[in-house]
Design a protein around this motif. Structure first.
Motif, PDB file in Angstrom:
ATOM      1  N   LEU A 173       0.831  -1.205   0.000  1.00 44.88           N
ATOM      2  CA  LEU A 173       0.000   0.000   0.000  1.00 44.88           C
ATOM      3  C   LEU A 173       0.862   1.249   0.000  1.00 44.88           C
ATOM      4  O   LEU A 173       1.984   1.239   0.528  1.00 44.88           O
ATOM      5  CB  LEU A 173      -0.902   0.011   1.240  1.00 44.88           C
ATOM      6  N   PRO A 174       0.346   2.331  -0.550  1.00 43.15           N
ATOM      7  CA  PRO A 174       1.095   3.594  -0.480  1.00 43.15           C
ATOM      8  C   PRO A 174       1.134   4.077   0.971  1.00 43.15           C
ATOM      9  O   PRO A 174       0.294   3.705   1.795  1.00 43.15           O
ATOM     10  CB  PRO A 174       0.281   4.545  -1.362  1.00 43.15           C
ATOM     11  N   ASP A 175       2.133   4.889   1.279  1.00 37.28           N
ATOM     12  CA  ASP A 175       2.216   5.456   2.623  1.00 37.28           C
ATOM     13  C   ASP A 175       0.911   6.161   2.955  1.00 37.28           C
ATOM     14  O   ASP A 175       0.322   6.831   2.115  1.00 37.28           O
ATOM     15  CB  ASP A 175       3.379   6.452   2.720  1.00 37.28           C
ATOM     16  N   GLY A 176       0.469   5.976   4.172  1.00 39.72           N
ATOM     17  CA  GLY A 176      -0.771   6.602   4.607  1.00 39.72           C
ATOM     18  C   GLY A 176      -1.331   5.890   5.815  1.00 39.72           C
ATOM     19  O   GLY A 176      -0.738   4.948   6.359  1.00 39.72           O
ATOM     20  N   ARG A 177      -2.473   6.353   6.239  1.00 37.14           N
ATOM     21  CA  ARG A 177      -3.102   5.831   7.457  1.00 37.14           C
ATOM     22  C   ARG A 177      -3.422   4.339   7.364  1.00 37.14           C
ATOM     23  O   ARG A 177      -3.168   3.583   8.303  1.00 37.14           O
ATOM     24  CB  ARG A 177      -4.364   6.638   7.745  1.00 37.14           C
ATOM     25  N   ARG A 214      -2.058   1.934   5.522  1.00 36.04           N
ATOM     26  CA  ARG A 214      -0.833   1.126   5.597  1.00 36.04           C
ATOM     27  C   ARG A 214      -0.276   1.111   7.017  1.00 36.04           C
ATOM     28  O   ARG A 214       0.075   0.047   7.536  1.00 36.04           O
ATOM     29  CB  ARG A 214       0.213   1.668   4.625  1.00 36.04           C
ATOM     30  N   THR A 215      -0.208   2.268   7.642  1.00 32.97           N
ATOM     31  CA  THR A 215       0.338   2.358   8.999  1.00 32.97           C
ATOM     32  C   THR A 215      -0.461   1.489   9.961  1.00 32.97           C
ATOM     33  O   THR A 215       0.114   0.714  10.740  1.00 32.97           O
ATOM     34  CB  THR A 215       0.355   3.821   9.481  1.00 32.97           C
ATOM     35  N   GLU A 216      -1.775   1.617   9.920  1.00 33.64           N
ATOM     36  CA  GLU A 216      -2.610   0.846  10.851  1.00 33.64           C
ATOM     37  C   GLU A 216      -2.524  -0.653  10.576  1.00 33.64           C
ATOM     38  O   GLU A 216      -2.486  -1.455  11.513  1.00 33.64           O
ATOM     39  CB  GLU A 216      -4.058   1.341  10.792  1.00 33.64           C
ATOM     40  N   LEU A 217      -2.482  -1.041   9.308  1.00 33.88           N
ATOM     41  CA  LEU A 217      -2.367  -2.472   8.997  1.00 33.88           C
ATOM     42  C   LEU A 217      -1.017  -3.021   9.426  1.00 33.88           C
ATOM     43  O   LEU A 217      -0.938  -4.132   9.963  1.00 33.88           O
ATOM     44  CB  LEU A 217      -2.613  -2.716   7.506  1.00 33.88           C
ATOM     45  N   GLU A 218       0.042  -2.268   9.205  1.00 36.94           N
ATOM     46  CA  GLU A 218       1.367  -2.725   9.660  1.00 36.94           C
ATOM     47  C   GLU A 218       1.403  -2.859  11.177  1.00 36.94           C
ATOM     48  O   GLU A 218       2.014  -3.792  11.706  1.00 36.94           O
ATOM     49  CB  GLU A 218       2.454  -1.767   9.175  1.00 36.94           C
ATOM     50  N   GLN A 219       0.732  -1.960  11.881  1.00 33.13           N
ATOM     51  CA  GLN A 219       0.700  -2.029  13.343  1.00 33.13           C
ATOM     52  C   GLN A 219      -0.055  -3.265  13.830  1.00 33.13           C
ATOM     53  O   GLN A 219       0.295  -3.847  14.850  1.00 33.13           O
ATOM     54  CB  GLN A 219       0.091  -0.757  13.930  1.00 33.13           C
ATOM     55  N   THR A 220      -1.092  -3.668  13.105  1.00 36.11           N
ATOM     56  CA  THR A 220      -1.842  -4.863  13.525  1.00 36.11           C
ATOM     57  C   THR A 220      -0.968  -6.111  13.476  1.00 36.11           C
ATOM     58  O   THR A 220      -1.190  -7.052  14.235  1.00 36.11           O
ATOM     59  CB  THR A 220      -3.080  -5.119  12.636  1.00 36.11           C
ATOM     60  N   LEU A 221       0.016  -6.097  12.586  1.00 38.23           N
ATOM     61  CA  LEU A 221       0.849  -7.286  12.402  1.00 38.23           C
ATOM     62  C   LEU A 221       1.845  -7.505  13.534  1.00 38.23           C
ATOM     63  O   LEU A 221       2.403  -8.599  13.656  1.00 38.23           O
ATOM     64  CB  LEU A 221       1.576  -7.208  11.055  1.00 38.23           C
ATOM     65  N   GLU A 233      -9.302  -0.304   0.536  1.00 42.90           N
ATOM     66  CA  GLU A 233      -8.212  -1.234   0.858  1.00 42.90           C
ATOM     67  C   GLU A 233      -8.764  -2.621   1.167  1.00 42.90           C
ATOM     68  O   GLU A 233      -8.121  -3.629   0.860  1.00 42.90           O
ATOM     69  CB  GLU A 233      -7.379  -0.705   2.033  1.00 42.90           C
ATOM     70  N   ARG A 234      -9.957  -2.665   1.757  1.00 38.92           N
ATOM     71  CA  ARG A 234     -10.582  -3.959   2.036  1.00 38.92           C
ATOM     72  C   ARG A 234     -10.832  -4.712   0.737  1.00 38.92           C
ATOM     73  O   ARG A 234     -10.528  -5.904   0.615  1.00 38.92           O
ATOM     74  CB  ARG A 234     -11.886  -3.756   2.805  1.00 38.92           C
ATOM     75  N   GLU A 235     -11.383  -4.021  -0.245  1.00 38.40           N
ATOM     76  CA  GLU A 235     -11.629  -4.636  -1.552  1.00 38.40           C
ATOM     77  C   GLU A 235     -10.308  -5.057  -2.204  1.00 38.40           C
ATOM     78  O   GLU A 235     -10.196  -6.145  -2.767  1.00 38.40           O
ATOM     79  CB  GLU A 235     -12.389  -3.659  -2.459  1.00 38.40           C
TER      80      GLU A 235
END
Length: 148
Positions: free
Chosen positions: A76-80, A82-89, A108-110
């Motif tokens: 994903l491009p830099d942004g909210r 991507r940041t939140e999904l990376e944090q979930t990991l 992003e879900r789609e």
């Protein structure tokens, strides 16, 4: 040998992702390409599976599913999102949190579902080639089957 276009890859993927909580085991009939479940099919017993031409459909390993989520997040491009999904990991229960975060980002879900479908297609084709159910469609998986 089976033909890739004659197989229900979606159903094979579903079987690979099933948590087996109901005790079901999935087999691919190497003659017909059908997925069978001993004990759930009317006239199919485990003895039939053992005597026939069937391949057990292994469950995808959690680390593979995790890798798909990680690959998607970094794509994903830099942004909210991507940041939140990376944090979930890096949190506990990353699978649940990843799903929850995607709920806040419909686009992003789609994109995730499309990404995951492509990633599972690669897993399925590699498995089918590995069990010699199909020939390698392009001797090394061309760009159409890659997720990276």
């Amino acid at each position: 040998m089976l033909k890739l276009e004659d197989l229900d890859l979606e159903r094979i993927g579903w079987a690979m992702q099933d948590d087996h909580s109901l005790g079901a085991e999935f087999y691919l009939n190497l003659d017909t390409g059908e997925i069978v479940i001993p004990g759930f099919e009317e006239d199919l017993a485990m003895e039939d599976i053992e005597a026939g031409n069937y391949a057990y459909i292994d469950r995808i390993e959690p680390y593979e599913s995790y890798q798909h989520m990680e690959d998607f997040a970094v794509s994903l491009p830099d942004g909210r999102a991507r940041t939140e999904l990376e944090q979930t990991l890096i949190r506990s229960h990353p699978f649940r949190h990843f799903k929850d975060v995607l709920g806040s980002f419909p686009d992003e879900r789609e994109a995730w579902f499309e990404f995951k479908d492509r990633a599972m297609r690669v897993v399925i084709i590699r498995w089918l080639v590995g069990i010699k159910a199909i020939e390698d469609p392009d001797h090394g998986f061309g760009n159409e089957d890659r997720t990276d």
